[in-house]
Design an enzyme around this catalytic site. Structure first.
Site, PDB file in Angstrom:
ATOM      1  N   CYS A  56      22.227 -28.064 -29.494  1.00 53.39           N
ATOM      2  CA  CYS A  56      22.215 -26.608 -29.376  1.00 53.39           C
ATOM      3  C   CYS A  56      22.051 -26.050 -30.787  1.00 53.39           C
ATOM      4  CB  CYS A  56      23.533 -26.158 -28.765  1.00 53.39           C
ATOM      5  SG  CYS A  56      23.762 -24.375 -28.696  1.00 53.39           S
ATOM      6  N   CYS A 110      15.399 -23.022 -29.842  1.00 52.12           N
ATOM      7  CA  CYS A 110      16.564 -23.098 -28.954  1.00 52.12           C
ATOM      8  C   CYS A 110      16.242 -24.229 -27.985  1.00 52.12           C
ATOM      9  CB  CYS A 110      16.733 -21.769 -28.219  1.00 52.12           C
ATOM     10  SG  CYS A 110      17.900 -21.836 -26.832  1.00 52.12           S
TER      11      CYS A 110
HETATM   12  N1  DGL Z   1      20.440 -24.258 -26.190  1.00 51.66           N
HETATM   13  C1  DGL Z   1      21.168 -23.344 -27.027  1.00 51.66           C
HETATM   14  C2  DGL Z   1      20.507 -23.276 -28.399  1.00 51.66           C
HETATM   15  O1  DGL Z   1      19.757 -24.166 -28.765  1.00 51.66           O
HETATM   16  C3  DGL Z   1      21.349 -22.120 -26.217  1.00 51.66           C
HETATM   17  C4  DGL Z   1      22.030 -21.031 -26.799  1.00 51.66           C
HETATM   18  C5  DGL Z   1      22.802 -20.118 -25.894  1.00 51.66           C
HETATM   19  O2  DGL Z   1      23.643 -20.589 -25.138  1.00 51.66           O
HETATM   20  O3  DGL Z   1      22.606 -18.914 -26.072  1.00 51.66           O
HETATM   21  O4  DGL Z   1      20.732 -22.387 -29.188  1.00 51.66           O
END
Ligand code: DGL
Length: 288
Positions: free
Chosen positions: A90, A203
């Protein structure tokens, strides 16, 4: 009959329980599965434990201390499952908690994510690139360090783009008739009008709509490349496992189930979504 001499296996690799321990992956939701897909391809002998903090998704709008506390909680849970290496899959969590997690678990290899801005800047011909990410990632130290160290010296303009609906759209299975899909279609044209030739998916949820973007780019006949960090992260994990002598020898999972998926909140559609994103059925276990 003369006694048979059996070969002695001096190779401790076969029995080292640490090698056979799983790799831990953590994301606020299903986004980290885009990283898992690269790992499963590059490291098919490994076993994976995935923690999706669906109780608190999305992370991207939360403040730094909140993200830090939630991430530490997830990393601790994965550590307690006996993971030999943990990937904070993440970008938002990495931006605000990678250093803290490493400080809490100094013996544990922890890999974080940062948007693939560097390769985009190095490859850009137009000198204009866009990073699509959450607010937390766009404001975080990791990305801004790459901007200062790589983009600024090469006079590349970096556009930061944030749409709060993108993560919920992926979590909802990316319905193509939604307003978010329509906004994305229009947005690629706006990026092109701003001379952008590289689009960075910053993301881990976003690679799931890479094909959707690519179709749109082709339809509109735009000269734009899309990059993400998935392959580079899997390569980094592979070299860390080799360096630490922690590579699994042969398949360490049974029943052909390399991934065990845990979520922090029950959701009746989650099993279906995981299947849609992975193209394979996986059982979802709930922690509450
Ligand atoms: N997959 C997360 C990232 O790479 C998601 C972020 C979120 O939950 O807003 O930032």
């Amino acid at each position: 009959m003369s006694p048979q001499v059996l070969p002695v296996h001096s190779n401790s690799r076969m029995t080292d329980p640490k090698r056979n321990a799983p790799i831990g992956l953590f994301d606020s939701g299903v986004g980290g599965l885009s990283i898992y897909k690269h790992l499963a391809q590059q490291l098919p002998a490994e076993r994976y434990v995935y923690y999706a903090d669906t109780l608190h998704v999305p992370y991207g709008n939360r403040d730094s201390s909140d993200i830090e506390a939630l991430t530490l909680n997830a990393v601790t849970w994965l550590y307690e499952q006996g993971c030999k290496l943990i990937i904070i899959a993440c970008n938002s969590a990495s931006a605000h908690a990678l250093d803290t997690a490493r400080r809490y678990y100094p013996q544990l290899p922890i890999v974080g994510l940062v948007p693939a801005l560097k390769p985009a800047v190095l490859a850009s011909q137009s000198g204009h690139v866009v990073v699509l990410a959450t607010k937390a990632t766009l404001n975080g130290m990791l990305l801004n360090k790459v901007i200062n160290d790589v983009a600024v010296p090469s006079h590349t303009t970096v556009i930061k783009y944030f749409d709060p609906m993108l993560v919920p759209w992926v979590e909802a299975g990316m319905p193509e008739n939604s307003e978010t899909a329509q906004r994305l279609r229009e947005q690629v044209r706006i990026f092109a009008d701003n001379h952008v030739d590289y689009l960075v998916l910053g993301c881990t949820h976003y690679p799931f709509f890479k094909a959707f973007l690519q179709i749109e780019i082709e339809k509109q006949q735009l000269a734009m490349q899309i990059v993400d960090s998935g392959h580079a992260v899997a390569t980094r994990v592979q070299s860390l496992l080799i360096e630490s002598d922690l590579l699994a020898e042969t398949n360490t999972y049974s029943n052909n189930q390399p991934l065990t998926f845990f979520a922090s909140k029950y959701d009746e559609f989650l099993t279906e979504l995981v299947q849609q994103l992975l193209g394979a059925e996986r059982q979802v276990h709930y922690l509450r």
